[in-house]
Write a protein that holds these residues in place. Sequence first.
Motif, mmCIF file in Angstrom:
data_model
loop_
_atom_site.group_PDB
_atom_site.id
_atom_site.type_symbol
_atom_site.label_atom_id
_atom_site.label_comp_id
_atom_site.label_asym_id
_atom_site.label_seq_id
_atom_site.Cartn_x
_atom_site.Cartn_y
_atom_site.Cartn_z
ATOM 1 N N LYS A 427 0.812 -1.226 0.000
ATOM 2 C CA LYS A 427 0.000 0.000 0.000
ATOM 3 C C LYS A 427 0.848 1.280 0.000
ATOM 4 N N THR A 428 2.015 1.213 -0.650
ATOM 5 C CA THR A 428 2.883 2.405 -0.728
ATOM 6 C C THR A 428 3.266 2.751 -2.165
ATOM 7 N N ASP A 643 -6.588 8.879 -4.337
ATOM 8 C CA ASP A 643 -5.961 7.564 -4.149
ATOM 9 C C ASP A 643 -4.452 7.698 -3.969
ATOM 10 N N CYS A 644 -3.857 8.577 -4.728
ATOM 11 C CA CYS A 644 -2.409 8.772 -4.638
ATOM 12 C C CYS A 644 -2.007 9.419 -3.315
ATOM 13 N N THR A 647 -2.119 6.666 -0.670
ATOM 14 C CA THR A 647 -1.154 5.579 -0.865
ATOM 15 C C THR A 647 0.281 6.050 -0.704
#
Length: 824
Positions: A427-428, A643-644, A647
Motif C-alpha cells: 500500500k505504498t 488515491d495517490c 497511498t
Amino acid sequence: MIGGITRFKKHLASKRGEIKGCEAVPKEVREIMAHHLATRKPRRPNKRRRKIAEGTSAAPASTNLGMESDASDPDMIDAGQEVLTFNEAEVHSQRTAEQQFEVATRGFLDAFASIQYKDEQDFMPPRATDVGWAHGVMVNGDRQKIECKYCHKVILGGGISRLKQHLAGERGNIAPCDQVPDDVKAQMQQHLGFKGLENCSIQQTIEEYNGDAPNATSTSSIAASYKRREKDVNEGNSNKRKKVDMLYITQGFALPKPTMPIASQENTDQADTAVAKFMYEAGIPLTAANSLYFQRMADAIAAVGPGYKMPAYHSLKGKLLSRCTTELGEFSKELRKSWEVTGCTVMVDRLKDTAGRSIINFFVYCPKGTMFLRSVDVSHIETNLDDLVDLFESIIQDVGSRNIVHFLSDSAPWYKAAGKVLMDKYKTFFWSVCVNHCIELMLKGLCEMDEVNGTMTKAKKISQFLYNDAWLLDLLKKSTEGKDIIRPAMAQSVMDFLTLQNIFSFRDSLQQMFTSNTWEESVLSKQKLGKDVKDIVFDLQFWHSCGKIIKVSEPLTRVLCIADSGEKPSMGFVFDAFEKVKRDIILAFDNQESDCLRYLEVINHVRDEFHSPLHAAACYLNPSIFYNSKFSITNVIQKGLLDCIETLEPDLTAQDNITKHKSFYEDALGDFSRPMALRGRETLHPATWWSMYASDYPDLQRYAVRILSQMCSMTAFKRSTYINDRVHSSKNRIEAATLNDLTFVHYNLHLQQRQPVATESKDFKIEEHDLISPDNCNAGDWIDDPGMLEMEGINLLDATPIASIDKVGNTSDGNLVTNDLVTN
C-alpha cells in the motif's frame, strides 16, 4: 636585430644597457625572460669538448654533466646514442657555449610558451612551417585575414587555426570549405585531431622535468643524475627548484618536444581494415560501431602511442571487469541516493532468449538515470503466483518499499496478478502496465482487421521489391532525397504502422519513380512482379485505405513518442495523450464516430487495462495541462488524486496539508503566480516546476515531485542475445559470478549512454540503422526476398551480373539491364 637570440631576449626582458626594451611585450613574458636571463650561468667548456672542437678522434660522449660513456658497456653505448637524438648538434658541431644554450632551451621555451602563454600567441608572426599555410594566403600582409586557396573565402579573425578548421570541415566557428580536395581535408582533420594529444604530451613532459616523475626514456646515467637534482629540489625552496630545473636544461639536455605525425591516407586505410577484420573474425555485431565507447577506445589507444598491447583474455574477465564493476557500482550508489527524494520506478522487462527461456531483467528508473539491477531466469516459476510474488518482493526489499512509487510490467496474467498482490500488501506504490506494451497491443489488434491486414500486405510487397535490388534501391533514394521508406522500431507492430505512414508520405515520389524513363526502360518494368508493384502504387483504393488506417495509427504512435521520451519522466503527459487519441481519431473521420467505431473498440479494450491512479494524478499536477483553458477535473482525475494521496503519503498530517494547500495551486496563488512560474508552465518539466515554485508547501511539493518523476514505459534498447544466453546457461558458480558481473556492466554502460550528460557529449551519436542487416531483426517482413520473377525460372535478385553496368542500367554492349541480369 643584430646580436642573436640573447639580444632578443634582453629586448623582451627590457634589460637596459645593450638594447632598448620592448614596450608591447606582455608582463608575463617580460618576467619570464628576466628570470631566465638572471638564472643563466655561463659554462666552462670541458676538455672533452675542446678535443672534439680541435678535430681529435674520440668516442661520442654523453652530454649530461660532462659524463663520458664507457665504450665497453652496451647499455651506456645505447644511452649515449639516445642522448644524441636529443641534442645531437651540441656534440657534433663547433658551436659556442651561447649557441649550445640556445639549442638546449629552444624546445623548452616553445613548449612552455604554447601552454602558459597561449593567449599571447597573437603577438608572434605566423610560422611558415605550419601545415595550414600551404593552403591559404594572407591578405595585404594581415595574418588575421587569410584567403582560402580553394574556395577563395576570406577568413576574418582566428588566424591559421580558423583556416584549418575551415578546411577540415569542423563546424562551429566557421563554415566548411566545399571545394577542398579530399586528401587535404583528411590531412587537416588528422592535424586537428592530434593537436589535443600533443598538448597533453607536452604538459606531461614538462611535469616530468619539474620533478614530478622521472623520464622513462632516460638512460641510467641521466636518471641517476636527475634523481640527485630531484632530491635537491625537494629539500630547497621554490626559487631553488626553479633555478635547478633551469640549470639542468642549460647543461646540454634539451627537452624533447613530442611530434605527432599526420597519418597518411594509406595508414588510415590500414587502421580501418584492421578494425574491420577484428569485427568480422570475432563475429561482433556491426552495430557495435554505434557505441559511445568505440571511438573513445580508439582515442585512448592513440594517446598511448605505438607499441600498445591490447589487454589479454584473463585481464578482460579479471581485473578489468572488476574495475568496471566497481566504477558502475559507484554510479549505482549515486542513483540510489536520489530515490528518497524523487522516488523511483521498478521496471520488469520480460523476454525470451534463443534457448526459449523466460528471462526477467529488472531496471530501476529515476530522473537522475536508469540502472540495471539483476537478471533472473523465471522459466520454472513464471506461472506460479507465489514464486513470482516472492521474486518481486526480493526486488522491493533491495530497492526499498518507501522509495518505490511505480511498479511497471507487461500485461501477462501472472504478472498482473503478482503486481496487484504486492500493491495490496505494501500500500505504498502503484502497479501498472507499460505504455509501450499497451500501444503494441492496440496496433496488433488493428492488424488483425481484414482491411488493415490486406493494405499492410500490399505495402510490404512494395518494400520487398524495392529493398531486394541495388539498382531499384538507388533509384528509390533518388526519388525520396536519400530517405528510407522503412522506419525502424523495437516492436514489429510499431514498425509496421510507422513504415505505412512513411510510404503514404512518399506517394508522389513513388509514382514519379514508376513513371520515369529510367524505370520504363529497365528489364524489371517488363516482369510480372514489377508490373504488380506498379499497379499497387497507382491503385487509388490502396492509398485510400492507407489514409484511413493512418488516421487511427498516427495518434497512437504520437502517444508512443511521448511515453518513450528517453530519460525524461513521462508520467505527467500520458493520461492526457490517451484522452486526445479518441478525439483526434473522431476528428480525422470528420466527426463521424460511426465510421471509426470498430477501430475505437479495439483501442478502448486495451485502454481499460492500462488505467492507473498515478496517470490521472500526474495529469492534474502537470501545470501545462492543468492551466489550459480546455482542461476540466473529471471524476476519474479527482479519484486518482485522492488515491495517490492516501497511498504515497502515509503521514496523516501530511495528507491534510496536501488537500488543504492544493487550492493554492488551483487558484495560482503565492509563488505559483510569479511571472517566471507562469512562463515556466510550458517551458519547464512539471517536476522541475514544482521543485522551484512550491517551496511554501513542502508536503504538496514532495507529493507532486515524486509522482511527476516517474516513467510510464520500459527502457527501450536492444538486448544482447549473447549476454542473455550465456548468463543463464552456465552451471558453474565461478563462471556464473563472472557472467553476472558482465551482465551488470553491459547493461549499465549502455544505460549511461542514455543519460542527459552523455547525450550532450560530442562523442555521442545517434544510432545508425542499416535496414538490410542481420542485426536488424524487425525489418524482416519488409525486406524479405519477394520470390522468383517470371523469367525462365530465374530469380532476378540472385542472378550474377555478367557485363559491366553503368548508372543508367545499360551494359557495355548497349542492352538494357538491371544490376543483376543481362538480357540480349
